[in-house]
Motif scaffolding. Structure first.
Motif, PDB file in Angstrom:
ATOM      1  N   LEU A   1       1.642  -7.508   4.595  1.00 52.18           N
ATOM      2  CA  LEU A   1       1.139  -6.175   4.268  1.00 52.18           C
ATOM      3  C   LEU A   1       2.231  -5.145   4.518  1.00 52.18           C
ATOM      4  CD1 LEU A   1      -2.512  -5.904   5.686  1.00 52.18           C
ATOM      5  CD2 LEU A   1      -1.799  -5.668   3.302  1.00 52.18           C
ATOM      6  N   ILE A   2       2.570  -4.375   3.479  1.00 49.91           N
ATOM      7  CA  ILE A   2       3.509  -3.262   3.627  1.00 49.91           C
ATOM      8  C   ILE A   2       2.701  -1.979   3.461  1.00 49.91           C
ATOM      9  CG2 ILE A   2       5.570  -2.131   2.718  1.00 49.91           C
ATOM     10  CD1 ILE A   2       6.519  -4.818   1.706  1.00 49.91           C
ATOM     11  N   LEU A   3       2.601  -1.198   4.522  1.00 47.68           N
ATOM     12  CA  LEU A   3       1.755  -0.001   4.548  1.00 47.68           C
ATOM     13  C   LEU A   3       2.630   1.231   4.699  1.00 47.68           C
ATOM     14  CD1 LEU A   3      -0.934  -1.354   7.062  1.00 47.68           C
ATOM     15  CD2 LEU A   3      -0.971  -1.500   4.571  1.00 47.68           C
ATOM     16  N   ASP A   4       2.691   2.048   3.655  1.00 46.64           N
ATOM     17  CA  ASP A   4       3.496   3.276   3.680  1.00 46.64           C
ATOM     18  C   ASP A   4       2.569   4.463   3.933  1.00 46.64           C
ATOM     19  OD1 ASP A   4       5.414   5.203   3.445  1.00 46.64           O
ATOM     20  OD2 ASP A   4       6.078   4.650   1.431  1.00 46.64           O
ATOM     21  N   GLU A   5       2.634   5.014   5.124  1.00 45.98           N
ATOM     22  CA  GLU A   5       1.759   6.112   5.574  1.00 45.98           C
ATOM     23  C   GLU A   5       0.285   5.777   5.316  1.00 45.98           C
ATOM     24  OE1 GLU A   5       2.639   8.325   7.441  1.00 45.98           O
ATOM     25  OE2 GLU A   5       4.737   8.809   7.100  1.00 45.98           O
TER      26      GLU A   5
ATOM     27  N   TYR B   1       0.869  -1.181   0.000  1.00 45.07           N
ATOM     28  CA  TYR B   1       0.000   0.000   0.000  1.00 45.07           C
ATOM     29  C   TYR B   1       0.902   1.226   0.000  1.00 45.07           C
ATOM     30  CZ  TYR B   1      -3.665   3.235   1.620  1.00 45.07           C
ATOM     31  OH  TYR B   1      -4.553   4.276   1.747  1.00 45.07           O
ATOM     32  N   ALA B   2       1.034   1.850  -1.194  1.00 47.96           N
ATOM     33  CA  ALA B   2       2.018   2.912  -1.374  1.00 47.96           C
ATOM     34  C   ALA B   2       1.518   4.245  -0.841  1.00 47.96           C
ATOM     35  CB  ALA B   2       2.375   3.047  -2.854  1.00 47.96           C
ATOM     36  N   GLN B   3       2.477   5.091  -0.457  1.00 52.96           N
ATOM     37  CA  GLN B   3       2.145   6.442  -0.005  1.00 52.96           C
ATOM     38  C   GLN B   3       1.611   7.269  -1.161  1.00 52.96           C
ATOM     39  OE1 GLN B   3       4.432  10.263   2.070  1.00 52.96           O
ATOM     40  NE2 GLN B   3       5.425   8.280   1.982  1.00 52.96           N
ATOM     41  N   GLU B   4       2.230   7.118  -2.352  1.00 56.55           N
ATOM     42  CA  GLU B   4       1.775   7.843  -3.520  1.00 56.55           C
ATOM     43  C   GLU B   4       0.578   7.112  -4.130  1.00 56.55           C
ATOM     44  OE1 GLU B   4       4.663   6.178  -3.625  1.00 56.55           O
ATOM     45  OE2 GLU B   4       6.214   7.640  -3.096  1.00 56.55           O
TER      46      GLU B   4
END
Length: 611
Positions: A432-436, A350-353
């Motif tokens: 799950l990789i959660l960026d902001e 889940y990208a910040q951008e």
């Protein structure tokens, strides 16, 4: 004394009534947080309060002597001016003051600026927001109206801003989703719910309790209304055949009860999916090193993720957090080192951008329909409730059937982030990789996400500046410190307390105790600067008038005591005067503490001591 009052404010866009008869006031020195779901009208209300927008009905009354400054979510700056000029020119326009350049440079440094001569036009969106924040904070305003001031701030900056606003003497009205910020800074909460404003004279923690009480009372009133309505309906139906005329009063009461609006509830987003099975090998990071333009972001980082790990990463802006997440997700390569990923590992990133891509990583057509965008990932997904279609999952994420067949480009920022989160979960990841992840999410949605992560059967890796979210979800922290990642056990508060203990070892407690909390904290973080102590602009302003204010408060207490002597037989008047005296004594104690601090600092300045 009321410094700003919203009187019966109503505002609609097309057929959507955002604000309906909003009515509340803010007293001098209040720090008010405005909360509500995304799209509830919070930013619209701030613009109206700041005088940058007009209501359809109602008015805002502001004190004529109070200077108001407003920080919007997307501020405007002068692109041809430098970073320093954007702040200094604004201050010159308002205060004719060029003597505060040192103060300006100091605040810009705290907010992450190093090149004060850079043109503002080349700054990123986050840097422009921080520049506008500095400009507003240094304006000398009496009322600050801030829309999401913690966006684009790292954890240290959030702590600094929290301490700054907590000690600031003016009036603050702000929208933020940072729950610790609301708890530590605000003394009142205004909730916007279905267009109505509900005011709570407490911080965020107290608001949660009082709101639960309000909802329980509303539910009890609704149950009572429904019970009476059933009885009245039975009476109407029985009497219709028995006689031709009825008691008009009772009929009117029945009509009023029938037409009365009961308590409304919002649709809640439902997060659910089934993680894929995970084998023995997870993700192993071995001696990772990465740099850009000759600068090392991080080096020699190794870690083996365990099943059901809950890991948080924090650090200053630009330290390489997002880059590390992309390396773990396989989207970027390290300069040296390796990432070993088990065969059964399925990563959801889940990208910040907000970037819309298909399952092959290619950018999608912005006119692609929402339903087709999700179907590109999976037509069906296994959940705790069984097999659900893409359409049903979209409904759980509050995308109505008409919204599902509209283009992705028409979605709001919050809706796009919700859609991206659904796309990640549709892939049934076990990592799950959660960026902001909390950016652009309202508090209710954040709590739903946190509850989902409690039940998630897999590894969770998060980058976040939301301290509450980190405390709520992670069990181990990695902190970027001088291009190395340092491990701390527990959540954000555990890390913060550990750092304070380390700072106390470096900086003896007796020495820290002779300063204010903010000064002691700053001293423990960096060596002495060698600069002479001096008052800040606000401190000098307080020092010049504080003795007069103390005398005025003492005189007010003396007059109240005299009036109390003549109220022996008037209990109500005596109670009112006693309350006034208690409040005045509280203010006097605050002023005395401030005077003692300023006198101590004035003595150090006179002795020529250094910071």
């Amino acid at each position: 004394m009321n410094i700003l009052t919203a009187q019966h404010i109503s505002k609609s866009y097309l057929d959507n009534e955002l604000l309906r008869d909003v009515d509340f006031s803010v007293s001098e020195g209040d720090k008010t947080g405005i909360i509500g779901l995304n799209g509830a009208g919070k930013s619209t209300l701030l613009r109206i309060l700041a005088g940058c927008g007009e209501p359809d009905r109602g008015e805002v009354v502001r004190s004529s002597r109070a200077l108001t400054r407003y920080l919007p979510q997307t501020p405007q700056i002068s692109p041809e001016d430098t970073v320093l000029e954007n702040v200094m020119n604004d201050m010159l326009l308002e205060n004719k003051d060029w003597d505060r350049e040192g103060e300006v440079r100091n605040m810009l440094s705290v907010l992450g600026f190093t090149d004060f001569g850079a043109k503002a036009g080349i700054l990123s969106g986050g840097q422009k927001k921080r520049l506008a924040l500095a400009r507003v904070l240094l304006s000398g305003a009496d009322i600050l109206i801030l829309d999401e001031p913690t966006n684009h701030l790292d954890n240290d900056m959030c702590e600094w801003l929290e301490a700054y606003l907590k000690s600031w003497r003016g009036t603050l009205i702000m929208v933020t989703h940072d729950r610790y910020f609301l708890d530590n800074v605000c003394n009142s909460i205004v909730e916007i719910d279905f267009g109505r404003a509900y005011r709570y004279e407490t911080n965020y923690e107290g608001y949660l309790s009082l709101k639960a009480e309000r909802e329980q009372m509303a539910s009890a009133s609704e149950r009572k209304r429904q019970s009476i309505l059933r009885n009245e309906l039975a009476w109407v139906q029985r009497g219709a055949r028995a006689r031709s005329t009825k008691q008009k009063g009772r009929l009117q009461r029945y009509e009023q009860l029938k037409n009365q609006e009961g308590p409304r509830s919002h649709d809640r987003m439902e997060l659910s999916s089934s993680a894929s099975r995970m084998g023995k090998t997870t993700i192993e990071l071995e001696h990772l090193t990465k740099g850009f333009d000759g600068r090392i972001l991080f080096e020699d980082f190794s870690y083996i993720f365990l099943k059901n790990d809950r890991i948080g990463f924090i650090g200053p802006n630009g330290c390489g957090k997002t880059t590390l997440m992309k390396i773990i997700a396989g989207l970027e390569k390290p300069d040296s080192g390796s990432v070993q990923t088990g065969q059964t590992i399925r990563i959801g990133y889940y990208a910040q951008e907000i970037e819309f891509t298909n399952k092959n990583g290619e950018k999608t057509d912005p006119d692609m329909r929402v339903i087709d965008y999700i179907r590109d990932t999976a037509e069906y997904v296994h959940t705790a409730d069984g097999l659900l279609s893409a359409s049903k999952m979209l409904e759980r994420f509050l995308f109505t059937p008409p919204m599902q067949y509209s283009p992705v480009s028409r979605l709001s920022g919050g809706e796009k982030r919700r859609l991206n989160l659904l796309k990640v979960l549709m892939g049934s990841p076990n990592v799950l990789i959660l960026d902001e992840p909390t950016n652009d999410l309202d508090i209710v949605t954040m709590t739903i996400l946190e509850d989902f992560l409690d039940r998630f059967d897999g590894i969770m890796i998060a980058v976040s500046h939301d301290r509450y979210f980190l405390d709520r979800t992670v069990r181990r922290m990695f902190v970027f410190e001088n291009a190395h990642l340092v491990q701390y056990e527990g959540g954000y508060t555990d890390y913060y307390l550990k750092k304070r203990e380390e700072a106390d070892v470096v900086q003896p407690k007796a020495d820290a105790g002779s300063r204010t909390g903010k000064e002691a904290k700053e001293t423990s973080r960096k060596p002495r600067s060698g600069r002479k102590l001096k008052f800040t602009w606000q401190e000098q302003k307080d020092y010049d008038g504080i003795e007069e204010e103390i005398s005025r408060l003492e005189e007010k207490i003396r007059i109240i005591d005299q009036d109390l002597g003549g109220t022996a037989s008037d209990y109500m008047r005596a109670a009112e005067l006693t309350a006034q005296k208690d409040e005045t004594e509280r203010l006097l104690n605050e002023k005395m503490e401030r005077w003692m601090y300023l006198e101590e600092k004035a003595g150090k300045i006179a002795r020529g001591e250094e910071e």
